[in-house]
Design a protein around this motif. Structure first.
Motif, PDB file in Angstrom:
ATOM      1  N   ASN A  69      24.727  11.026 -30.834  1.00 50.83           N
ATOM      2  CA  ASN A  69      24.946  10.261 -32.031  1.00 50.83           C
ATOM      3  C   ASN A  69      25.129  11.295 -33.319  1.00 50.83           C
ATOM      4  O   ASN A  69      25.915  11.539 -34.072  1.00 50.83           O
ATOM      5  N   GLN A  70      24.040  12.088 -33.223  1.00 48.45           N
ATOM      6  CA  GLN A  70      24.146  13.207 -34.314  1.00 48.45           C
ATOM      7  C   GLN A  70      25.267  14.071 -34.292  1.00 48.45           C
ATOM      8  O   GLN A  70      25.763  14.550 -35.167  1.00 48.45           O
ATOM      9  N   ILE A  71      25.505  14.643 -32.867  1.00 51.71           N
ATOM     10  CA  ILE A  71      26.697  15.479 -32.874  1.00 51.71           C
ATOM     11  C   ILE A  71      27.897  14.816 -33.259  1.00 51.71           C
ATOM     12  O   ILE A  71      28.864  15.513 -33.742  1.00 51.71           O
ATOM     13  N   VAL A  72      28.096  13.551 -32.783  1.00 50.31           N
ATOM     14  CA  VAL A  72      29.417  12.917 -33.198  1.00 50.31           C
ATOM     15  C   VAL A  72      29.288  12.854 -34.571  1.00 50.31           C
ATOM     16  O   VAL A  72      30.868  13.194 -35.187  1.00 50.31           O
ATOM     17  N   ASP A  73      28.459  12.498 -35.295  1.00 48.27           N
ATOM     18  CA  ASP A  73      28.572  12.581 -36.726  1.00 48.27           C
ATOM     19  C   ASP A  73      29.094  14.029 -37.374  1.00 48.27           C
ATOM     20  O   ASP A  73      29.679  14.276 -38.474  1.00 48.27           O
ATOM     21  N   ARG A  74      28.445  14.906 -36.774  1.00 50.40           N
ATOM     22  CA  ARG A  74      28.657  16.278 -37.215  1.00 50.40           C
ATOM     23  C   ARG A  74      30.170  16.705 -36.913  1.00 50.40           C
ATOM     24  O   ARG A  74      30.933  17.255 -37.760  1.00 50.40           O
ATOM     25  N   ALA A  75      30.600  16.223 -35.904  1.00 49.88           N
ATOM     26  CA  ALA A  75      32.083  16.435 -35.432  1.00 49.88           C
ATOM     27  C   ALA A  75      32.909  15.855 -36.341  1.00 49.88           C
ATOM     28  O   ALA A  75      34.055  16.261 -36.631  1.00 49.88           O
ATOM     29  N   VAL A  76      32.523  14.496 -36.444  1.00 48.55           N
ATOM     30  CA  VAL A  76      33.525  13.817 -37.428  1.00 48.55           C
ATOM     31  C   VAL A  76      33.816  14.421 -39.040  1.00 48.55           C
ATOM     32  O   VAL A  76      34.913  14.523 -39.453  1.00 48.55           O
ATOM     33  N   ALA A  77      32.614  14.922 -39.549  1.00 50.54           N
ATOM     34  CA  ALA A  77      32.469  15.585 -40.741  1.00 50.54           C
ATOM     35  C   ALA A  77      33.110  16.791 -40.776  1.00 50.54           C
ATOM     36  O   ALA A  77      33.876  17.290 -41.726  1.00 50.54           O
ATOM     37  N   GLY A  78      33.097  17.911 -39.620  1.00 53.58           N
ATOM     38  CA  GLY A  78      33.548  19.216 -39.687  1.00 53.58           C
ATOM     39  C   GLY A  78      34.605  19.494 -38.867  1.00 53.58           C
ATOM     40  O   GLY A  78      35.100  20.682 -38.727  1.00 53.58           O
ATOM     41  N   ASN A  79      35.054  18.511 -37.843  1.00 52.01           N
ATOM     42  CA  ASN A  79      36.268  19.116 -36.765  1.00 52.01           C
ATOM     43  C   ASN A  79      37.366  19.421 -37.669  1.00 52.01           C
ATOM     44  O   ASN A  79      38.070  18.898 -38.542  1.00 52.01           O
ATOM     45  N   LEU A  80      38.195  20.500 -37.147  1.00 51.63           N
ATOM     46  CA  LEU A  80      39.364  21.034 -37.741  1.00 51.63           C
ATOM     47  C   LEU A  80      40.723  20.334 -37.647  1.00 51.63           C
ATOM     48  O   LEU A  80      41.571  20.182 -38.423  1.00 51.63           O
ATOM     49  N   ASP A  81      40.574  19.696 -36.573  1.00 47.51           N
ATOM     50  CA  ASP A  81      41.625  18.714 -35.963  1.00 47.51           C
ATOM     51  C   ASP A  81      41.521  17.625 -37.010  1.00 47.51           C
ATOM     52  O   ASP A  81      42.605  17.092 -37.238  1.00 47.51           O
ATOM     53  N   ASN A 182      31.934  16.301 -23.253  1.00 48.86           N
ATOM     54  CA  ASN A 182      31.432  17.496 -22.967  1.00 48.86           C
ATOM     55  C   ASN A 182      29.938  17.460 -23.197  1.00 48.86           C
ATOM     56  O   ASN A 182      28.942  18.227 -22.526  1.00 48.86           O
ATOM     57  N   TYR A 183      29.216  16.579 -24.120  1.00 47.13           N
ATOM     58  CA  TYR A 183      27.632  16.370 -23.863  1.00 47.13           C
ATOM     59  C   TYR A 183      27.192  16.133 -22.679  1.00 47.13           C
ATOM     60  O   TYR A 183      26.291  16.476 -22.380  1.00 47.13           O
ATOM     61  N   ILE A 184      27.758  14.969 -22.041  1.00 41.90           N
ATOM     62  CA  ILE A 184      27.656  14.640 -20.827  1.00 41.90           C
ATOM     63  C   ILE A 184      27.783  15.673 -19.640  1.00 41.90           C
ATOM     64  O   ILE A 184      26.718  15.849 -18.896  1.00 41.90           O
ATOM     65  N   GLU A 185      28.641  16.383 -19.858  1.00 41.78           N
ATOM     66  CA  GLU A 185      28.970  17.544 -18.842  1.00 41.78           C
ATOM     67  C   GLU A 185      27.779  18.563 -19.119  1.00 41.78           C
ATOM     68  O   GLU A 185      27.218  19.080 -18.122  1.00 41.78           O
ATOM     69  N   ALA A 186      27.337  18.807 -20.305  1.00 41.68           N
ATOM     70  CA  ALA A 186      26.256  19.827 -20.665  1.00 41.68           C
ATOM     71  C   ALA A 186      25.032  19.321 -19.829  1.00 41.68           C
ATOM     72  O   ALA A 186      24.151  20.224 -19.569  1.00 41.68           O
ATOM     73  N   ARG A 187      24.633  17.929 -20.195  1.00 41.18           N
ATOM     74  CA  ARG A 187      23.315  17.606 -19.797  1.00 41.18           C
ATOM     75  C   ARG A 187      23.557  17.553 -18.177  1.00 41.18           C
ATOM     76  O   ARG A 187      22.546  17.763 -17.664  1.00 41.18           O
ATOM     77  N   GLY A 188      24.717  17.195 -17.595  1.00 44.28           N
ATOM     78  CA  GLY A 188      24.749  17.285 -16.078  1.00 44.28           C
ATOM     79  C   GLY A 188      24.381  18.761 -15.705  1.00 44.28           C
ATOM     80  O   GLY A 188      24.019  18.858 -14.490  1.00 44.28           O
ATOM     81  N   ALA A 189      25.084  19.766 -16.329  1.00 39.30           N
ATOM     82  CA  ALA A 189      24.806  21.051 -15.709  1.00 39.30           C
ATOM     83  C   ALA A 189      23.513  21.369 -15.852  1.00 39.30           C
ATOM     84  O   ALA A 189      22.932  22.099 -15.025  1.00 39.30           O
ATOM     85  N   ALA A 264      22.906  24.960 -30.151  1.00 34.85           N
ATOM     86  CA  ALA A 264      22.066  25.389 -28.927  1.00 34.85           C
ATOM     87  C   ALA A 264      20.472  24.924 -29.118  1.00 34.85           C
ATOM     88  O   ALA A 264      19.877  24.458 -28.232  1.00 34.85           O
ATOM     89  N   GLY A 265      20.420  24.788 -30.369  1.00 34.10           N
ATOM     90  CA  GLY A 265      18.889  24.084 -30.857  1.00 34.10           C
ATOM     91  C   GLY A 265      18.839  22.765 -30.321  1.00 34.10           C
ATOM     92  O   GLY A 265      17.709  22.344 -30.107  1.00 34.10           O
ATOM     93  N   ILE A 266      19.821  22.104 -30.473  1.00 31.92           N
ATOM     94  CA  ILE A 266      19.900  20.403 -30.269  1.00 31.92           C
ATOM     95  C   ILE A 266      19.813  20.371 -28.920  1.00 31.92           C
ATOM     96  O   ILE A 266      19.208  19.466 -27.980  1.00 31.92           O
ATOM     97  N   LEU A 267      20.589  21.128 -27.970  1.00 36.17           N
ATOM     98  CA  LEU A 267      20.915  20.952 -26.549  1.00 36.17           C
ATOM     99  C   LEU A 267      20.081  21.764 -25.735  1.00 36.17           C
ATOM    100  O   LEU A 267      19.652  21.126 -24.465  1.00 36.17           O
TER     101      LEU A 267
END
Length: 494
Positions: A69-81, A182-189, A264-267
């Motif tokens: 949830n935290q990463i989604v909020d950061r992405a909505v605020a900062g994503n360049l697309d 990508n978050y799910i794949e990171a946790r999977g890895a 990196a600190g979050i994941l």
């Protein structure tokens, strides 16, 4: 005769005004084209109840992962697309204001001051004469939009602004889906790398046990080498999994508009693979027309292309403009306001296209062809949306079935590995049985983790296919780049 001519002139003028006020328009009026849709989904429970889009909003929170949830909020605020989509909205809105401006008169002011000297040879007095000349005035013009060309321009720009709004929603939908995947794949890895480490450690214990048995003379050197090879093979998978984790981490950083390692600190602290315990309601196929922003964007683009046909069509008809000016000319500035210095003119002008080599008619045909392209794009967007939903429904359901079987298999292999190790220690089983059981257990547990990643990823894909996304207000008016010192100023030297 003069009176009749005057009355005819007044009637003609009133007719022009009435025609302009009536809002005459040429070209086709947009109407949403129908498209035959199935009554229900082929891979979901039959229902005749439309889906309430609010049930899909912020679907990622149902995964119960606060860091996601935290990463989604950061992405909505900062994503360049997203930033680019916001800028396109501002561009579309400004374009609409430009189009509206064409419906109003234009007024320009002008002024000049000239000091001149005539030569003695050309002067009647035989001497040099120096004089001043001051001029000031206003020019105005107003095009009567008799055939609705300018109004069609406003209509097209309005549809374009609507399409830009939908483009932002589509960008947010894609962004949130990419972040979750990508978050799910990171946790999977991370989970697979952790499993490989635990398995390798267990296999090294088996190798140690085999060496002890070899020292005692109850095992062969071949068994020792096989045990060492299997542990090394498992350890070799760890760097690949760590690289896969790093790639997902870096992609998440880019999606938030930050450095690749910003998260990196979050994941890095690790965490479980998010699990989806339910299936989002699918509603009926017609819901994609309302809930999918890419479909709504395609529909608005079709409306815009339709309006542009009217714009091109209007150029085939006469254009009537009202022009006028008022000016003052004097030898002294103080005399500019005198009645004797003021002159004016006012009257209509008519422009009629007579011969242009077919250019204007070709422009209409271009607009019609572009409209047909937009119509095909809309129909394809709808079909693609239906395909996305059907594929996601099948993939999620079948992957859950597969995960259930894999879980049962992993439990059986786990028990088989325990029994083979116990029997080997007591001498009732061969070392090959132990190696095979451990190899099968690791493969089953690793495959089960991959299936869990795939299950949750399919859950994400289904929510995206149904049109679930961000439903909170998004600030679009504030530019990302704030210009300063834009007024008149000294130009910098280069």
């Amino acid at each position: 005769m003069n009176c009749a001519a005057a009355r005819l002139s007044r009637l003609a003028g009133l007719s022009l005004v009435a025609l302009a006020l009536a809002g005459c328009a040429v070209g086709p009026d947009y109407a949403a084209s129908g498209q035959l849709l199935p009554a229900s989904w082929g891979n979901a429970p039959k229902t005749a109840k439309p889906l309430d889009a609010r049930r899909l909003s912020q679907w990622w929170k149902t995964l119960g992962d606060a860091r996601l949830n935290q990463i989604v909020d950061r992405a909505v605020a900062g994503n360049l697309d997203v930033a680019s989509a916001k800028a396109r909205i501002r561009e579309a809105r400004a374009t609409r204001r430009q189009a509206i401006g064409a419906l109003f008169p234009t007024v320009d002011g002008q002024g000049s001051a000239t000091r001149s000297r005539s030569s003695a040879a050309t002067s009647a007095s035989g001497s040099n004469i120096t004089s001043n000349l001051f001029q000031a005035g206003f020019d105005s013009s107003f095009e009567l939009d008799l055939f609705g060309g300018n109004a069609r321009g406003v209509e097209a720009a309005t549809y374009g602004a609507d399409a830009a709004d939908e483009d932002l929603r589509a960008t947010l939908l894609t962004l949130i889906g990419d972040v979750a995947t990508n978050y799910i794949e990171a946790r999977g890895a991370q989970a697979r790398a952790s499993l490989a480490r635990r398995t390798a450690a267990s296999q090294r214990e088996t190798e140690k046990l085999t060496r002890n048995k070899f020292t005692a003379g109850s095992a062969s050197a071949l068994d020792v080498e096989r045990a060492a090879a299997q542990a090394a093979t498992t350890e070799a998978a760890i760097p690949t999994l760590e690289a896969a984790y790093a790639q997902s981490l870096h992609q998440l950083g880019i999606l938030t508009g930050e450095a690749p390692t910003a998260l990196a600190g979050i994941l890095g602290r690790g965490g479980p693979i998010p699990s989806a315990r339910s299936t989002p309601p699918a509603g009926i196929p017609a819901d994609v027309l309302v809930n999918r922003p890419d479909v709504r964007r395609a529909e608005r683009q079709l409306a815009q292309a339709t309006a542009k046909i009217g714009q091109a069509e209007a150029a085939l008809y006469p254009r009537v403009s009202l022009t006028g000016n008022i000016s003052a000319t004097a030898l002294k500035t103080g005399d500019l306001a005198k009645n004797s210095a003021i002159g004016w003119s006012f009257g209509p002008s008519l422009s009629v296209p007579i011969f242009n080599g077919g250019e204007l008619r070709a422009a209409v045909e271009v607009a019609e062809a572009q409209r047909d392209q937009s119509d095909a794009a809309l129909r394809l967007a709808v079909l693609t949306a239906l395909q996305d939903v059907e594929n996601s429904l099948v993939n999620l359901a079948k992957e859950r079935q597969r995960a259930g079987k894999l879980s049962a298999a992993a439990n059986s292999f786990r028990e088989a590995a325990r029994l083979s190790r116990s029997l080997y220690q007591s001498g009732a089983a061969s070392f090959l049985d132990v190696l095979d059981a451990e190899r099968s257990l690791y493969s089953a547990e690793d495959t089960l983790l991959q299936s869990r990643v795939a299950t949750t990823s399919n859950f994400v894909a289904l929510n995206k296919a149904l049109g679930g996304g961000w439903d909170k207000p998004v600030e679009v008016e504030l530019p990302r780049v704030i210009d300063v010192n834009t007024g008149p100023h000294l130009r910098a030297a280069y």
